[in-house]
Design a protein around this motif. Sequence first.
Motif, mmCIF file in Angstrom:
data_model
loop_
_atom_site.group_PDB
_atom_site.id
_atom_site.type_symbol
_atom_site.label_atom_id
_atom_site.label_comp_id
_atom_site.label_asym_id
_atom_site.label_seq_id
_atom_site.Cartn_x
_atom_site.Cartn_y
_atom_site.Cartn_z
ATOM 1 N N LYS A 1 0.873 -0.929 0.227
ATOM 2 C CA LYS A 1 0.030 0.580 -0.147
ATOM 3 C C LYS A 1 0.618 1.422 -0.013
ATOM 4 C CE LYS A 1 -3.988 -1.703 1.827
ATOM 5 N NZ LYS A 1 -5.238 -1.182 2.164
ATOM 6 N N THR A 2 2.385 1.132 0.840
ATOM 7 C CA THR A 2 2.855 2.817 0.632
ATOM 8 C C THR A 2 3.602 2.748 -0.889
ATOM 9 O OG1 THR A 2 3.539 2.301 2.504
ATOM 10 C CG2 THR A 2 4.703 3.272 1.679
ATOM 11 N N ILE A 3 3.923 0.981 -1.617
ATOM 12 C CA ILE A 3 4.478 1.748 -2.411
ATOM 13 C C ILE A 3 3.571 2.515 -4.032
ATOM 14 C CG2 ILE A 3 5.298 0.244 -4.772
ATOM 15 C CD1 ILE A 3 6.686 -1.320 -2.281
ATOM 16 N N GLU A 4 1.972 1.537 -3.738
ATOM 17 C CA GLU A 4 0.766 1.777 -4.819
ATOM 18 C C GLU A 4 0.465 3.456 -4.189
ATOM 19 O OE1 GLU A 4 -4.031 0.774 -3.449
ATOM 20 O OE2 GLU A 4 -2.151 -0.946 -3.664
ATOM 21 N N ARG A 5 0.867 4.322 -3.048
ATOM 22 C CA ARG A 5 0.842 5.615 -3.134
ATOM 23 C C ARG A 5 1.448 6.738 -3.640
ATOM 24 N NH1 ARG A 5 -2.986 8.058 2.011
ATOM 25 N NH2 ARG A 5 -3.186 10.226 1.521
ATOM 26 N N TYR A 6 2.482 5.689 -2.689
ATOM 27 C CA TYR A 6 4.044 6.858 -2.837
ATOM 28 C C TYR A 6 4.820 5.973 -4.095
ATOM 29 C CZ TYR A 6 1.517 8.098 1.402
ATOM 30 O OH TYR A 6 0.359 8.752 2.605
ATOM 31 N N GLY A 7 5.213 5.493 -4.432
ATOM 32 C CA GLY A 7 5.891 4.666 -4.788
ATOM 33 C C GLY A 7 7.194 3.904 -4.517
ATOM 34 N N LYS A 8 7.996 3.405 -5.098
ATOM 35 C CA LYS A 8 9.492 2.805 -4.418
ATOM 36 C C LYS A 8 10.174 3.699 -3.290
ATOM 37 C CE LYS A 8 10.123 -2.014 -5.758
ATOM 38 N NZ LYS A 8 9.913 -3.310 -6.190
ATOM 39 N N ASN A 9 10.115 4.382 -3.692
ATOM 40 C CA ASN A 9 11.408 5.356 -3.427
ATOM 41 C C ASN A 9 10.865 5.891 -2.117
ATOM 42 O OD1 ASN A 9 12.924 5.047 -5.567
ATOM 43 N ND2 ASN A 9 12.232 7.127 -6.631
ATOM 44 N N LYS A 10 10.237 5.899 -1.347
ATOM 45 C CA LYS A 10 8.990 6.262 0.044
ATOM 46 C C LYS A 10 9.696 5.653 0.972
ATOM 47 C CE LYS A 10 6.444 8.707 1.903
ATOM 48 N NZ LYS A 10 6.893 10.333 2.129
ATOM 49 N N ILE A 11 9.836 3.798 1.021
ATOM 50 C CA ILE A 11 10.426 3.253 1.867
ATOM 51 C C ILE A 11 12.302 2.910 1.679
ATOM 52 C CG2 ILE A 11 10.582 1.051 1.929
ATOM 53 C CD1 ILE A 11 8.155 0.884 1.421
ATOM 54 N N PRO A 12 12.426 3.574 2.629
ATOM 55 C CA PRO A 12 14.370 3.523 2.328
ATOM 56 C C PRO A 12 15.056 1.751 2.407
ATOM 57 C CG PRO A 12 13.298 4.434 4.507
ATOM 58 C CD PRO A 12 12.905 3.426 3.762
ATOM 59 N N ALA A 13 15.862 1.598 1.423
ATOM 60 C CA ALA A 13 16.564 0.956 1.234
ATOM 61 C C ALA A 13 16.534 0.011 2.193
ATOM 62 C CB ALA A 13 17.614 0.816 0.710
ATOM 63 N N GLU A 14 17.236 0.240 4.224
ATOM 64 C CA GLU A 14 17.416 -0.695 4.875
ATOM 65 C C GLU A 14 16.294 -0.919 5.299
ATOM 66 O OE1 GLU A 14 20.793 -0.938 6.239
ATOM 67 O OE2 GLU A 14 21.236 -0.864 3.869
#
Lengths: 571, 259
Positions: free
Chosen positions: A120-133
């Motif tokens: 759901k986070t990716i769906e709304r804000y895109g992959k880059n919203k989640i830091p790599a770590e």
Amino acid sequence: MAKTLPKTDVVIVGVGWGGGIIASELTKQGLNVVGLERGKERKTEDYYMVHDELRYALRYELMQDLSKETITFRSNEKIRALPMRQYGSFLLGDGLGGAGVHWNGQTYRFLPYDFEIRSKTIERYGKNKIPAEMTIQDWGITYDELEPYFDKFEKTTGISGEENPYGGKRSSPYPTPPMKKSPAITMFQEATTRLKLKPYMMPSANLSQDYTNPDGISRAACQYCGYCERFGCEYGAKADPVVTVIPVANKTGKFEIRTHSNVRRVLHKGGKATGVMYTDVTTGEDIVQPADIVVLTSYVFNNVRLLLMSGIGKPYDPSKGTGAIGRNYAYQVIKGSAAGFFEKQEFNTFAGAGALGVSIDDYNGDNFDHSDLKFIHGGVISLSQTGARPIQNNTTPSGTPSWGADFKAKSVYYANRTLAVGTQGSSMAYKHHFLDLDPTYKDAFGDPLIRITFDFEDQDREMAKFLAEKCSGILKEMGADKIDYLKELGPYEIMSYQSTHNTGGVIMGASPADSATNNYCQMWDAENVFVMGASSFPQNAGYNPTATVGALAYRAAEGIMKYREKGGMLV
Amino acid sequence: MVENDQQKTAGRKTVDGSSRRRFLVNSGYALGGLVVGGALGTLIKPKTTEQTAPDKTNGEQAATPKNYNQALMFFTQEQFQIAESAMERIFPEDDTGPGATSLGVAFFLDHQLAGEWGFNSRDYMSPPFFAGEKEQGYQGRLKRREIFEIGLRELENYSQQQYQSRFVKLTPEQQDEVLKAFEADTVKLTTISAGSFFKMLRSSTLEGAYSDPLYGGNANMSGWKMRNYPGSQMSYLDAIDKDFTKIEPSSLQDHLAMN
């Protein structure tokens, strides 16, 4: 040579909420269950002298004896982990009922977003919203799939509440109406309504009225005595395993509880468990209890520790991010809060109940737009009135010295003039936050202690600051004359009490590649081993965890019955 | 068995009463001034604690039964007096109400140190010991009773150093300066941290002021009364949804007596 007992259908390790629910459900359906509990027997009559803040809150009467076993902690892999020698950050339960005895009773269902946070986070804000770590994951189960089990847990415990305007769909209303409203609660409700937020009464396991549950267990209403968290309930009004599920299991005649029985290994052969080895701590004798099914229902740390010591599942390797046992340890970020001081009004804050309160979810989950924020998720914001016991409640306005005449005058003056608005900030998982076995420190048997590697991250600092400002804004609207709130979240430290909401380490998921169990809490690597508790959470939500622990246990019980019939992996 | 019990009772009687001075003489201690060290000097000091014992507000002082709980299990007289003076500065008697001394807080601390808390019985005290990061909490090998023994002695040493006087003889302002130096860790000690010791002294003071009177502090629930805390009540069903209500406190002993 350990003594070997006759085999049983199911052996349970730890008789708290998880163990109690599994025992009641399985014995009702005819299975023979042995419950091994390392602490002592507990009952309501034990709490005749419970209104004793020193004994229970400061000297930790109901908690695990740290001289026998503790945890070790380090902020990161570069420093040496050292033992938590005295209680601080969290309190480990002990004895029958476990941590389910000393809880407050705040019983929130997690949000639908929580179970599918990555997608759901990716769906709304895109992959880059989640830091790599940041290693947050979907749970492998949705809120809707878990709903019937939330419902069941609420009915067993008699939760008092009203519908959360941001909550997932409910199949039925709360079994009992919300608790009474104190003047402070009304002030919060009015203030948040003026701020266009959506307050609702905190879902409470302290009964608002007498209640008989579907198992025929009757309990009396809460008396608002103000002694819940760290205490046991002398009325049985606060739902705990000893007054709800354990008696149901006992009544079947098929549940045998053995207290003072400390399980030290899960025994296994050819990818399946054969039983457990435990030490009778009264005699020192090692005993083998064979069983068809082994269920680990101890606290987060011990679930992980037992699996690692027994060699079941693949230990997590933080350098590669592979393996499952010990992965995704998370916590609760509760410091983003505020205290308000009221000159014109005193409150009955000496009275209260662990889950007497009012909440808003406007800044929880993804209920608000995070596009311009440097964090995801958030937390429930509440005013709770749990009973302001005098040793631990001496809040004074900032700038007041911490001792001497001025401190005394102000701490006495503000004793009944202080209201806190706080949060249960969510805690995301990171590649470098994990649990493993400590290489140096041992418990009383010579077994290694569990080691925590954890610190707060930018995500936590941003979120805590944001939530603290919201808490402060609410207190301002409530008319507080002076407000103190968190300006900056420092590093995680083990000394000051924060929350006993430790999570992860045996997480559930959709695939064996990144989880330890499927969504029935069944281990991918040992089909007759079920592991449950908050250790199943892939990351922690912005709520207290117990309702979700209860729901997962009911689902696991169903899974165990299915497994008993058909065998094999359930998913 | 019977004999033993009688002996015990008899023993208690001789120590009781005002025969303290005679007891000392009989025991062979030289009162002529030769060997009078710290211990003896403090032993024959007038007993302040008994005089300031609470509950003399209604003129029934004579009728107030003796509090046999007020004797020492752990501290020496000297340690007790330093602790009591320091705690009184942390929580002084003033217009708001009684301070640490009349609440019996130093007796509370003495009794706590004598038991499992003083011995850190339920803490993890196994080696190895390493100095850690501050986020890792206490990592010392000393037990609370040892920390207090050292800390109180160091309060005394520092007072001698700064003011050439015993801590208990300093003016309240000077005592505050000593305590501030400990709090801020500007006093450098080798075995313990002055700041951590001060924190323990402060938290023990609050514990003694506000715990149930059964532990020896919070005399007559005066700590609770001061802040309108009702103590142990079985139900607030009638109060919870009302505005602030003053309720007469009751204690665990009241609860026991009631049933």
